[in-house]
Design a protein around this motif. Structure first.
Motif, mmCIF file in Angstrom:
data_model
loop_
_atom_site.group_PDB
_atom_site.id
_atom_site.type_symbol
_atom_site.label_atom_id
_atom_site.label_comp_id
_atom_site.label_asym_id
_atom_site.label_seq_id
_atom_site.Cartn_x
_atom_site.Cartn_y
_atom_site.Cartn_z
ATOM 1 N N ILE A 127 -1.731 1.346 -2.772
ATOM 2 C CA ILE A 127 -1.529 1.709 -4.171
ATOM 3 C C ILE A 127 -1.952 0.533 -5.041
ATOM 4 C CG2 ILE A 127 0.881 0.912 -4.152
ATOM 5 C CD1 ILE A 127 1.536 3.076 -6.205
ATOM 6 N N ALA A 128 -2.585 0.821 -6.144
ATOM 7 C CA ALA A 128 -2.983 -0.199 -7.134
ATOM 8 C C ALA A 128 -3.785 -1.339 -6.515
ATOM 9 C CB ALA A 128 -1.737 -0.763 -7.817
ATOM 10 N N GLY A 129 -4.667 -1.001 -5.564
ATOM 11 C CA GLY A 129 -5.464 -2.037 -4.922
ATOM 12 C C GLY A 129 -4.705 -2.827 -3.877
ATOM 13 N N LEU A 130 -3.446 -2.454 -3.671
ATOM 14 C CA LEU A 130 -2.624 -3.123 -2.666
ATOM 15 C C LEU A 130 -2.685 -2.353 -1.355
ATOM 16 C CD1 LEU A 130 0.579 -3.802 -4.791
ATOM 17 C CD2 LEU A 130 -1.133 -5.489 -4.113
ATOM 18 N N ARG A 131 -2.737 -3.088 -0.272
ATOM 19 C CA ARG A 131 -2.663 -2.486 1.063
ATOM 20 C C ARG A 131 -1.540 -3.191 1.813
ATOM 21 N NH1 ARG A 131 -4.586 -2.778 6.394
ATOM 22 N NH2 ARG A 131 -5.267 -0.758 7.226
ATOM 23 N N LEU A 132 -0.460 -2.470 2.096
ATOM 24 C CA LEU A 132 0.704 -3.061 2.743
ATOM 25 C C LEU A 132 0.882 -2.455 4.124
ATOM 26 C CD1 LEU A 132 4.080 -3.957 1.153
ATOM 27 C CD2 LEU A 132 4.068 -2.568 3.222
ATOM 28 N N ASP A 133 0.855 -3.310 5.131
ATOM 29 C CA ASP A 133 1.025 -2.885 6.518
ATOM 30 C C ASP A 133 2.412 -3.335 6.983
ATOM 31 O OD1 ASP A 133 1.037 -2.543 9.271
ATOM 32 O OD2 ASP A 133 -1.080 -3.060 9.512
ATOM 33 N N PRO A 134 3.394 -2.419 7.028
ATOM 34 C CA PRO A 134 4.758 -2.799 7.398
ATOM 35 C C PRO A 134 4.879 -3.297 8.836
ATOM 36 C CG PRO A 134 4.707 -0.639 6.335
ATOM 37 C CD PRO A 134 3.292 -0.997 6.680
#
Length: 226
Positions: A127-134
């Protein structure tokens, strides 16, 4: 992985044997050292001896489970009694290994748990250019890796999970801090401010005055860093 074992010779032999299997391990000789390592490192698996100085292996396991990371736990014990194993499984332990054990058996159990964990990996969120890998505990902004502290990652994970919705400071405090956090602390504001700066401009986190914070993909959150 983390090894909690108070017998130095055994701990060293296990660590060296795992290295030959391309498995990196940190060793803690007592419960306090294990908790310190857990506070600063994200481990894939923990192997805990039950009977160690300081907080017991049971207590360390209890805290891992309470942290909600989903980290698999193998408990080491000299006892082979069913009631001993039952109490461990009730804590949330995933597997048991009775001393003495063969290193090969430990490796097989570790790989089995890692495969099981791989099937349950949480999805990567964008989202919003963010990539979050938990699972990997990694964050990218427009393809650029962003190094975050554990607390900053926890806050961002909650905000990203809200999918653009507003998250109050109270909810962030509840979900990203422990139960002993002071509800009147400025920790949320300070952490969000530092996180916003780490992610860079245009600000990806917008402040909604009097309400809380949200991920903003419009660039409108580029105002105050408070």
């Amino acid at each position: 992985m983390l090894i909690l074992e108070d017998e130095p010779d055994l701990a060293g032999a296990v660590r060296d044997g795992l290295r030959l299997e391309a498995i990196a391990a940190d060793v803690a000789g007592d419960g306090d050292a294990a908790l310190e390592l857990l506070a600063v490192n994200d481990y894939d698996i923990a192997v805990l001896d039950r009977d160690v100085p300081g907080p017991s292996g049971d207590e360390v396991a209890r805290r891992i489970v309470a942290g909600g990371s989903g980290m698999p736990i193998i408990m080491l014990t000299a006892a082979d009694r069913l009631d001993e194993k039952e109490s461990g499984f009730e804590l949330g332990v995933d597997d048991y290994l009775t001393k003495p054990f063969a290193l090969r058996e430990l490796v097989l159990r570790l790989r089995a748990l890692d495969r099981r964990r791989a099937h349950n990996r949480p999805p990567v969120r964008e989202i919003a250019g963010l990539r979050l890998d938990p699972f990997r505990r990694e964050v990218y902004r427009d393809g650029r890796y962003v190094a975050l502290t554990r607390k900053q990652f926890a806050v961002l994970e909650v905000l990203v999970g809200a999918d653009g919705g507003v998250v109050s400071a109270e909810e962030l405090l509840e979900r990203a801090w422990d139960e002993n956090a002071d509800p009147f602390t400025n920790a949320v504001r300070i952490t969000v401010s530092a996180l916003r700066k780490r992610l860079g401009e245009p600000w990806a986190i917008a402040t909604v005055p009097g309400v809380g914070y949200r991920i903003d993909d419009s660039g409108a959150g580029r105002g105050s860093a408070g």
